[in-house]
Design a protein around this motif. Structure first.
Motif, mmCIF file in Angstrom:
data_model
loop_
_atom_site.group_PDB
_atom_site.id
_atom_site.type_symbol
_atom_site.label_atom_id
_atom_site.label_comp_id
_atom_site.label_asym_id
_atom_site.label_seq_id
_atom_site.Cartn_x
_atom_site.Cartn_y
_atom_site.Cartn_z
ATOM 1 N N LEU A 199 28.845 101.425 86.503
ATOM 2 C CA LEU A 199 28.107 101.006 85.319
ATOM 3 C C LEU A 199 27.759 99.517 85.396
ATOM 4 O O LEU A 199 26.639 99.104 85.066
ATOM 5 C CB LEU A 199 28.928 101.302 84.063
ATOM 6 N N TYR A 203 24.065 97.590 85.236
ATOM 7 C CA TYR A 203 23.743 96.445 84.380
ATOM 8 C C TYR A 203 23.270 95.258 85.216
ATOM 9 O O TYR A 203 22.355 94.528 84.822
ATOM 10 C CB TYR A 203 24.956 96.046 83.535
ATOM 11 N N TYR A 239 16.634 99.234 79.821
ATOM 12 C CA TYR A 239 17.919 98.985 79.154
ATOM 13 C C TYR A 239 18.482 100.288 78.591
ATOM 14 O O TYR A 239 19.673 100.570 78.708
ATOM 15 C CB TYR A 239 17.733 97.951 78.039
ATOM 16 N N GLN A 243 22.084 102.148 79.059
ATOM 17 C CA GLN A 243 22.866 102.407 77.852
ATOM 18 C C GLN A 243 23.289 103.870 77.732
ATOM 19 O O GLN A 243 24.384 104.165 77.249
ATOM 20 C CB GLN A 243 22.045 102.020 76.621
ATOM 21 N N ASP A 246 26.511 104.310 79.275
ATOM 22 C CA ASP A 246 27.571 103.426 78.801
ATOM 23 C C ASP A 246 28.350 104.121 77.686
ATOM 24 O O ASP A 246 27.771 104.471 76.660
ATOM 25 C CB ASP A 246 26.953 102.120 78.284
ATOM 26 N N GLN A 248 30.266 102.862 75.608
ATOM 27 C CA GLN A 248 30.470 101.950 74.472
ATOM 28 C C GLN A 248 31.956 101.762 74.171
ATOM 29 O O GLN A 248 32.410 101.922 73.041
ATOM 30 C CB GLN A 248 29.745 102.491 73.229
ATOM 31 N N TRP A 258 32.192 91.079 81.541
ATOM 32 C CA TRP A 258 31.539 92.390 81.543
ATOM 33 C C TRP A 258 30.028 92.218 81.520
ATOM 34 O O TRP A 258 29.463 91.598 80.610
ATOM 35 C CB TRP A 258 32.009 93.205 80.347
ATOM 36 N N GLU A 259 29.331 92.769 82.514
ATOM 37 C CA GLU A 259 27.886 92.593 82.644
ATOM 38 C C GLU A 259 27.108 93.210 81.478
ATOM 39 O O GLU A 259 25.990 92.800 81.188
ATOM 40 C CB GLU A 259 27.393 93.210 83.968
ATOM 41 N N GLY A 260 27.707 94.186 80.816
ATOM 42 C CA GLY A 260 27.034 94.803 79.678
ATOM 43 C C GLY A 260 26.742 93.801 78.566
ATOM 44 O O GLY A 260 25.708 93.887 77.895
ATOM 45 N N ARG A 261 27.643 92.842 78.352
ATOM 46 C CA ARG A 261 27.417 91.811 77.326
ATOM 47 C C ARG A 261 26.238 90.928 77.713
ATOM 48 O O ARG A 261 25.404 90.587 76.879
ATOM 49 C CB ARG A 261 28.671 90.950 77.151
ATOM 50 N N TYR A 264 22.930 92.827 77.216
ATOM 51 C CA TYR A 264 22.524 92.881 75.807
ATOM 52 C C TYR A 264 21.894 91.554 75.372
ATOM 53 O O TYR A 264 20.848 91.537 74.712
ATOM 54 C CB TYR A 264 23.720 93.216 74.915
#
Length: 308
Positions: A199, A203, A239, A243, A246, A248, A258-261, A264
């Motif tokens: 994941l 990202y 994106y 997502q 993800d 969540q 964390w690359e997800g932050r 976003y």
């Protein structure tokens, strides 16, 4: 350094190089991001003109919209010689579920509880099907026949199992919170059960793809209205694809870096910068049977923590 215009050209080129071009998926993005906030109905001809610069011709639009109608995402209506397509009832619910997480951002604080679903009483074929559905909802595979979710509560899990007609043959448990909420072995289990490395790579690809556009916009913000619509659509499209994979997870269970932050934040920054010009393009080029699309509702302006 590439200009913002060059970056948009590059994004369109990258989209067109994928084979087959998934036009239906892009149309879902456009409905969710641009059309749903404005009533959800649009003339098919204006939709075709809108996506032509992204490399989707009229025939492909018609085929994709027909398929989305067969799959109950959209419903059509003829007015004279023109066809208008709107979100169906089930389609609207699915849109809201799919797009809510795109614009939402930070997760609420975690209680430390877990919802566990034990599939040991299902036959092998049904067990695999239920497992796949639960994993799509964000459950992680903890052990043979055991799936877990840190934020979905027992009643939500039960509702999902009832939809699959599997509630009578599964066991649902809810754990109590214990300290520490995220111990070292638990964090290791989370990394394995949700494949966070894969994941994070997705990202990272998104960040690599869109950072040049943000840098260019920061230097010279001269994109035209059509380019802003194209950039915004491809931004949310790419994106949204990450997502969907993800789960969540709460911040307490994620790696510190964390690359997800970062993804976003980048998505939010670009969206806030270009959305107004994209909206003006939609004002001019999308039609309902009554004329131009209505203005977006209030919920639209709550995206990404509030649009200016």
């Amino acid at each position: 350094m590439s200009s913002a215009h060059d970056c948009v050209v590059s994004l369109v080129d990258n989209f067109q190089k994928r084979h087959p071009i998934r036009a239906g998926s892009l149309i879902i993005t456009i409905y969710g991001d641009s059309i749903a906030p404005r009533g959800g109905t649009v003339w098919l001809g204006s939709l075709s003109k809108l996506v032509a610069p992204i490399g989707i011709n009229e025939r492909l639009v018609r085929t994709s919209v027909y398929r989305l109608t067969q799959e109950s995402w959209l419903q059509g209506e003829k007015v004279g010689r023109r066809s208008y397509y709107s979100l169906s009832g089930p389609g609207r619910r699915r849109f809201e579920q799919a797009f809510k997480r795109v614009y939402h951002g930070a997760q609420p604080s975690w209680s430390g509880q877990w919802t566990l679903v034990l599939l040991s009483q299902l036959d092998t074929a049904r067990r695999q099907k239920v497992r796949e559905e639960l994993e799509w909802l964000g459950f992680g595979y903890f052990a043979q026949g055991l799936l877990a979710h840190p934020t979905l509560n027992r009643s939500e899990a039960m509702a999902a199992l009832q939809e699959m007609d599997a509630a009578d043959d599964t066991i649902i448990l809810q754990t109590e919170a214990v300290e520490p909420l995220a111990s070292k072995p638990l964090r290791r289990q989370v990394r394995e059960s949700w494949n966070l490395e894969s994941l994070a790579e997705n990202y990272q690809r998104f960040l690599t793809q869109f950072r040049p556009l943000w840098k260019a916009l920061d230097e010279e913000n001269h994109l035209g209205e059509e380019e802003c619509f194209i950039a915004r659509t491809l931004l949310i499209h790419e994106y949204r694809k990450v997502q969907l994979r993800d789960p969540q997870l709460p911040d307490e269970l994620l790696p510190t870096a964390w690359e997800g932050r970062n993804a976003y934040q980048l998505c939010r920054n670009i969206y806030r910068t270009i959305y107004q010009r994209a909206e003006r393009w939609l004002d001019q080029h999308l039609e309902t049977a009554e004329g131009p699309l209505p203005a977006p509702g209030n919920s639209f302006y709550q995206r990404f923590g509030g649009l200016e």
